[in-house]
Design a protein around this motif. Structure first.
Motif, PDB file in Angstrom:
ATOM      1  N   ILE A 136      76.623  77.137  32.758  1.00  0.00           N
ATOM      2  CA  ILE A 136      77.663  78.396  32.758  1.00  0.00           C
ATOM      3  C   ILE A 136      78.724  78.143  33.920  1.00  0.00           C
ATOM      4  N   LEU A 137      78.334  77.596  35.023  1.00  0.00           N
ATOM      5  CA  LEU A 137      79.414  77.478  36.103  1.00  0.00           C
ATOM      6  C   LEU A 137      80.287  76.301  35.936  1.00  0.00           C
ATOM      7  N   LEU A 138      80.005  75.548  35.054  1.00  0.00           N
ATOM      8  CA  LEU A 138      80.804  74.212  34.754  1.00  0.00           C
ATOM      9  C   LEU A 138      82.013  74.456  33.814  1.00  0.00           C
ATOM     10  N   GLY A 139      82.401  75.800  33.722  1.00  0.00           N
ATOM     11  CA  GLY A 139      83.442  75.941  32.990  1.00  0.00           C
ATOM     12  C   GLY A 139      83.825  77.392  32.777  1.00  0.00           C
ATOM     13  N   ASP A 140      84.484  78.055  31.761  1.00  0.00           N
ATOM     14  CA  ASP A 140      85.000  79.519  31.522  1.00  0.00           C
ATOM     15  C   ASP A 140      83.387  80.138  31.185  1.00  0.00           C
ATOM     16  N   PRO A 141      83.209  81.204  31.894  1.00  0.00           N
ATOM     17  CA  PRO A 141      82.098  81.799  31.578  1.00  0.00           C
ATOM     18  C   PRO A 141      82.107  82.461  30.286  1.00  0.00           C
ATOM     19  N   LYS A 142      82.852  82.613  29.721  1.00  0.00           N
ATOM     20  CA  LYS A 142      83.040  83.133  28.250  1.00  0.00           C
ATOM     21  C   LYS A 142      82.480  81.864  27.365  1.00  0.00           C
ATOM     22  N   THR A 143      82.627  80.734  27.591  1.00  0.00           N
ATOM     23  CA  THR A 143      81.937  79.796  26.589  1.00  0.00           C
ATOM     24  C   THR A 143      80.810  79.103  27.304  1.00  0.00           C
ATOM     25  N   GLY A 144      80.043  79.729  28.444  1.00  0.00           N
ATOM     26  CA  GLY A 144      78.926  79.347  28.850  1.00  0.00           C
ATOM     27  C   GLY A 144      77.877  79.188  27.984  1.00  0.00           C
ATOM     28  N   ALA A 145      77.606  80.241  27.033  1.00  0.00           N
ATOM     29  CA  ALA A 145      76.589  80.084  25.947  1.00  0.00           C
ATOM     30  C   ALA A 145      76.648  78.729  25.191  1.00  0.00           C
ATOM     31  N   SER A 146      77.851  78.498  25.076  1.00  0.00           N
ATOM     32  CA  SER A 146      78.212  77.407  24.118  1.00  0.00           C
ATOM     33  C   SER A 146      77.732  76.019  24.889  1.00  0.00           C
ATOM     34  N   ARG A 147      77.891  76.050  25.980  1.00  0.00           N
ATOM     35  CA  ARG A 147      77.415  74.833  26.786  1.00  0.00           C
ATOM     36  C   ARG A 147      75.879  74.677  26.973  1.00  0.00           C
ATOM     37  N   VAL A 148      75.271  75.917  27.247  1.00  0.00           N
ATOM     38  CA  VAL A 148      73.851  76.047  27.115  1.00  0.00           C
ATOM     39  C   VAL A 148      73.262  75.568  25.591  1.00  0.00           C
ATOM     40  N   ASN A 149      73.806  75.960  24.536  1.00  0.00           N
ATOM     41  CA  ASN A 149      73.334  75.806  23.484  1.00  0.00           C
ATOM     42  C   ASN A 149      73.682  74.279  22.980  1.00  0.00           C
ATOM     43  N   LEU A 150      74.604  73.675  23.605  1.00  0.00           N
ATOM     44  CA  LEU A 150      74.630  72.281  23.352  1.00  0.00           C
ATOM     45  C   LEU A 150      73.598  71.548  24.227  1.00  0.00           C
ATOM     46  N   GLY A 151      73.106  71.893  25.545  1.00  0.00           N
ATOM     47  CA  GLY A 151      72.086  71.356  25.995  1.00  0.00           C
ATOM     48  C   GLY A 151      70.675  71.620  25.163  1.00  0.00           C
ATOM     49  N   GLY A 152      70.524  72.758  24.637  1.00  0.00           N
ATOM     50  CA  GLY A 152      69.416  72.916  23.938  1.00  0.00           C
ATOM     51  C   GLY A 152      69.344  71.894  22.717  1.00  0.00           C
ATOM     52  N   GLY A 153      70.563  71.732  22.097  1.00  0.00           N
ATOM     53  CA  GLY A 153      70.600  70.726  20.820  1.00  0.00           C
ATOM     54  C   GLY A 153      70.352  69.243  21.496  1.00  0.00           C
ATOM     55  N   ILE A 154      70.671  68.873  22.493  1.00  0.00           N
ATOM     56  CA  ILE A 154      70.451  67.610  23.173  1.00  0.00           C
ATOM     57  C   ILE A 154      68.970  67.292  23.507  1.00  0.00           C
ATOM     58  N   ASN A 155      68.391  68.604  24.125  1.00  0.00           N
ATOM     59  CA  ASN A 155      67.239  68.755  24.470  1.00  0.00           C
ATOM     60  C   ASN A 155      66.081  68.649  23.000  1.00  0.00           C
ATOM     61  N   SER A 156      66.612  69.140  21.830  1.00  0.00           N
ATOM     62  CA  SER A 156      65.976  68.821  20.747  1.00  0.00           C
ATOM     63  C   SER A 156      66.073  67.392  20.149  1.00  0.00           C
ATOM     64  N   LEU A 157      67.312  66.882  20.500  1.00  0.00           N
ATOM     65  CA  LEU A 157      67.386  65.186  19.991  1.00  0.00           C
ATOM     66  C   LEU A 157      66.424  64.525  20.722  1.00  0.00           C
ATOM     67  N   GLY A 158      66.285  64.935  22.093  1.00  0.00           N
ATOM     68  CA  GLY A 158      65.069  64.165  22.943  1.00  0.00           C
ATOM     69  C   GLY A 158      63.670  64.235  22.106  1.00  0.00           C
ATOM     70  N   THR A 159      63.483  65.407  21.943  1.00  0.00           N
ATOM     71  CA  THR A 159      62.209  65.667  21.214  1.00  0.00           C
ATOM     72  C   THR A 159      61.897  64.832  19.937  1.00  0.00           C
ATOM     73  N   THR A 160      63.003  64.520  19.253  1.00  0.00           N
ATOM     74  CA  THR A 160      63.018  63.811  17.974  1.00  0.00           C
ATOM     75  C   THR A 160      62.991  62.234  18.431  1.00  0.00           C
ATOM     76  N   ILE A 161      63.764  61.676  19.440  1.00  0.00           N
ATOM     77  CA  ILE A 161      63.697  60.211  19.533  1.00  0.00           C
ATOM     78  C   ILE A 161      62.409  59.841  20.738  1.00  0.00           C
ATOM     79  N   GLY A 162      61.945  60.738  21.607  1.00  0.00           N
ATOM     80  CA  GLY A 162      60.973  60.482  22.487  1.00  0.00           C
ATOM     81  C   GLY A 162      59.661  60.014  21.817  1.00  0.00           C
ATOM     82  N   PRO A 163      59.063  60.543  20.687  1.00  0.00           N
ATOM     83  CA  PRO A 163      58.228  59.968  20.256  1.00  0.00           C
ATOM     84  C   PRO A 163      58.097  58.322  19.551  1.00  0.00           C
ATOM     85  N   LEU A 164      59.578  58.157  19.047  1.00  0.00           N
ATOM     86  CA  LEU A 164      59.779  56.926  18.550  1.00  0.00           C
ATOM     87  C   LEU A 164      59.656  55.702  19.598  1.00  0.00           C
ATOM     88  N   ILE A 165      60.401  56.255  20.948  1.00  0.00           N
ATOM     89  CA  ILE A 165      60.436  55.145  22.082  1.00  0.00           C
ATOM     90  C   ILE A 165      58.845  55.090  22.733  1.00  0.00           C
TER      91      ILE A 165
END
Length: 587
Positions: A136-165
Motif C-alpha cells: 500500500i505504501l508503494l503508491g497512491d493509498p487509493k490504489t493500494g488494494a489493487s497492488r495487494v490483489n496483484l500480489g495475491g494473484g501472483i501468489n496463486s500463480l506460484g501455487t500453480t507452478i510450484g507443484p510442477l517445478i
C-alpha cells in the motif's frame, strides 16, 4: 494545478510480488513432497502430514513471538523496524531455512527437512506481516488494494507452478515413476532447487536493502496493551505442545516397533506368496494362514495405539478451539486487557480462519494419497502433480475473478471479466501442465465446476456475508458429493474445494475486523496467527486416514466448511447488534 497523486514505485512493487510468489510456490510444492516423503522415508499418512505441521505452525509461532516482544517493548516490532527492513529480515531467515533444507536433503534426514521448512516459514511469517501494508505504501493509498490483489494473484500463480517445478526436481522428466522406484531416486535436483530458492531469497533481500527510494514504513506508535489476550495465547501454545508431545512419543514406543516389525513380516510373506508356483497349494495355504494370524496380531496392537494418537490430536484441536471459546466468554464480562479479543466477531473469525486454512491445506495435502487408491485411479506419487496443480490453480481461478472488484471498471465490464477471468486462469493451468508434458485430458471437463463457481460469484454479489454463505455452501456440497462417490466425479468434487476456498480469506478478514477501530492492526495479527489451522487440521485428517481410510477422512474438511457457514450466519447478527451494517461492505 499541481498533481499530488503519488506515483507507484513499480520496480519495488515487482520485487515485492516475487515475495508473494515464493509463499505460494513453497506452500503448494509441499503437496508433492508429502506423498514423495511418505514413500521415500516409509511414513504413515500422519507422519507425512508433519510437513504441513512444521510449515504452518511456524506462521503461528512467528506471529506469537512478534506479538509477545511487541507487548514487552510497548512497540510493534514490524513497524518499529519498518516494513522494508522486516521483509529483508524475513527473506534472510527464509534463505537460512533453504540452507537447512539443503543440508537435510543431502543427509536424507526427514526431521531435518521439517526443520528447514519450519525456519523458512518463520521468515514467511515476518514477510507476510509486513508485505501487505508495504504494498500500500508503494503508491497512491487509493490504489493500494489493487497492488495487494496483484500480489495475491501472483501468489496463486506460484501455487500453480510450484507443484510442477517440485515434481520435476523429484521425478525428472519421467511421466510415471512407480512408488518402489521413489525409494532409490537421487535428490540432487532438490538440492539444486533449494539452492536456487535460497539464492533468490538473498537476491530479493539485496534489492530491498540497496534500493534508496523505498519507504521504510516505520512507526513509533505504542502498541495497544492486551495482557489477557497474550496470556491466553501463551497458555494455549503450552497446552498445545503438551498435547502433541505424547503423539510423537508413541512413534518411539515398544508398541510402534512391534507394529513396524509385524508389517515387515506381512510384506515379506506377501512377496513370498507372489513368488510361489501355482501348483504349490499347500505352502500357499500355510502362508495365507500365517499372514492372517499376523494381521490379527497387528490389529491387536495397532488399533489401541492409533486410538491413543487420535485422542491426543483431538485434545490438541480442543485446546485451540477451547482457548478461543474461553476468551470469547471471559471477555464478555470485562473487556479490559483483552484488546482486539474483546470483539466477538474477531474471536469467531479467528476460529473461521483456522478452519479455512485447515481445510484449504488438508484437501490438497491428502489428495495424493486419495489418488493412489483403486477407486480414484491407482496413481503413482509421480502422477498426481497435475491434480495438485489444478487444486491450487483453483485458488488462482477464484482469486483472479475476485480481484476484479478492486478495480474501477464499469458494471458491464466487471460482469464480463467475472465470466472471462476464470476461463483464462483455467487455460493457464492447462497450458502450464501441458508444457510440463502432463496429460490433462482427464481434467478438461473440470471447467464445468469453474462455471458453477462463476454462478456463485454472481449470486454472492461482492457482499462478504453472502460470499461466505454461498462459497461455504459450495464447499459443503462439493465434499458431500466427493464423500459419496468415487472416480472422476469425486475427484472433481474434491478439487472444487479449492474453488470454494479461493475467495474466503478476504471475506473472513473483512468481517472479523469490522468495528475494531484502534485494535484493527492487532486483530489482523491475531488472524494471521490462525494460519496455525494449516498445521493442525491436515495431521488430524492424516491420522483419521490411517484409521478409517483416506476417502472418509475428508469428513474433517466437511466439518471445517460447516463451521465457516455457521460463522457467516452468526457474524451478521453479531455486527448488527453493534450497529454495524454489513450489506454495504464489499470484499
Amino acid at each position: 494545478m499541481t498533481n499530488n497523486v503519488q506515483k507507484t514505485n513499480y520496480p519495488a512493487l515487482y520485487t515485492l510480488i516475487v515475495v508473494f510468489f515464493f509463499w505460494g510456490f513453497i506452500a503448494a510444492g509441499n503437496n508433492i513432497f508429502i506423498p514423495f516423503c511418505k514413500e521415500y522415508f516409509h511414513l504413515d499418512q500422519f507422519q507425512s502430514q508433519l510437513i504441513d505441521f512444521s510449515f504452518y505452525t511456524a506462521y503461528y509461532l512467528g506471529g506469537l513471538l512478534l506479538f509477545t516482544f511487541g507487548m514487552l517493548r510497548g512497540k510493534d516490532l514490524v513497524t518499529f523496524w519498518g516494513y522494508r527492513k522486516s521483509i529483508i529480515f524475513g527473506l534472510l531467515f527464509s534463505a537460512l531455512g533453504a540452507g537447512a533444507m539443503i543440508l537435510a536433503v543431502e543427509a536424507n534426514v526427514y526431521i531435518g527437512m521439517l526443520c528447514g521448512l519450519f525456519i523458512m516459514a518463520l521468515g514467511f511469517s515476518l514477510q507476510q506481516t509486513a508485505a501487505n501494508p508495504f504494498a500500500i505504501l508503494l503508491g497512491d493509498p487509493k490504489t493500494g488494494a489493487s497492488r495487494v490483489n496483484l500480489g495475491g494473484g501472483i501468489n496463486s500463480l506460484g501455487t500453480t507452478i510450484g507443484p510442477l517445478i517440485v515434481a520435476f526436481a523429484l521425478f525428472g522428466t519421467t511421466a510415471a515413476v512407480n512408488d518402489e522406484q521413489i525409494k532409490t531416486l537421487s535428490l540432487d535436483k532438490v538440492v539444486l532447487l533449494y539452492s536456487c530458492v535460497g539464492f533468490l531469497f538473498i537476491a530479493a533481500a539485496c534489492l530491498f536493502y540497496f534500493s534508496k527510494k523505498l519507504p521504510d514504513g516505520k512507526s513509533t506508535e505504542p502498541i495497544e496493551k492486551s495482557t489477557k489476550a497474550l496470556t491466553t495465547l501463551i497458555i494455549m501454545t503450552v497446552l498445545l505442545f503438551l498435547s502433541l508431545v505424547p503423539v510423537f512419543q508413541t512413534y518411539k514406543s515398544v508398541e510402534n516397533d512391534k507394529v513396524i516389525q509385524i508389517e515387515k513380516q506381512i510384506n515379506s510373506k506377501n512377496e513370498e506368496v507372489k513368488s510361489l508356483s501355482y501348483v504349490d497349494s499347500i505352502k500357499l495355504e500355510n502362508l495365507q494362514s500365517e499372514i492372517a494370524t499376523l494381521k490379527t496380531d497387528l490389529q491387536t496392537i495397532k488399533v489401541p495405539l492409533e486410538n491413543k494418537r487420535m485422542m491426543w490430536l483431538a485434545i490438541a484441536l480442543f485446546v485451540v478451539l477451547g482457548s478461543l471459546a474461553s476468551a470469547y466468554f471471559r471477555s464478555r464480562n470485562k473487556t479490559e486487557g483483552w484488546g482486539a479479543m474483546q470483539y466477538p466477531q474477531l474471536l469467531l473469525g479467528m476460529i473461521a480462519l483456522f478452519m479455512y486454512v485447515g481445510v484449504e491445506v488438508a484437501i490438497g495435502s491428502n489428495l495424493g494419497e486419495l489418488l493412489k487408491t483403486p477407486d480414484f485411479g491407482s496413481l503413482q506419487a509421480s502422477e498426481i502433480t497435475p491434480y495438485v496443480s489444478m487444486y491450487w490453480g483453483s485458488m488462482m481461478i477464484g482469486r483472479w475473478a475476485g480481484a476484479i472488484s478492486a478495480f474501477q471498471f464499469s458494471a458491464n465490464k466487471k460482469r464480463l471479466l467475472t465470466i472471462l477471468m476464470p476461463f483464462i486462469a483455467f487455460s493457464v493451468i492447462i497450458a502450464a501442465n501441458t508444457l510440463a508434458n502432463y496429460d490433462m485430458s482427464q481434467l478438461y471437463f473440470y471447467v464445468i465446476c469453474v462455471v458453477i463457481q462463476i454462478v456463485a460469484f454472481f449470486v454472492s454479489k461482492d457482499k462478504p456475508v453472502r460470499t461466505l454463505v454461498v462459497f461455504s455452501a459450495f464447499g459443503i456440497l462439493a465434499l458431500l458429493v466427493g464423500l459419496n462417490t468415487t472416480g472422476t466425479v469425486a475427484i472433481y468434487a474434491f478439487l472444487s474445494g479449492g474453488l470454494a476456498c479461493s475467495i474466503m480469506w478476504p471475506s473472513i478478514f473483512n468481517l472479523a475486523l469490522m468495528g475494531l477501530g484502534k485494535y484493527t492492526a492487532q486483530g489482523s495479527a491475531f488472524l494471521v496467527m490462525m494460519i496455525l489451522g494449516g498445521g493442525i487440521i491436515p495431521p488430524i485428517q492424516g491420522k483419521l486416514a490411517d484409521m478409517i481410510g483416506i476417502h472418509w477422512s475428508y469428513l474433517i474438511s466437511l466439518v471445517c466448511f460447516i463451521y465457516i457457514l455457521f460463522y457467516a450466519i452468526i457474524v451478521k447478527k453479531v455486527l448488527q447488534k453493534q450497529g454495524i451494517s454489513v450489506e454495504e461492505s464489499n470484499n
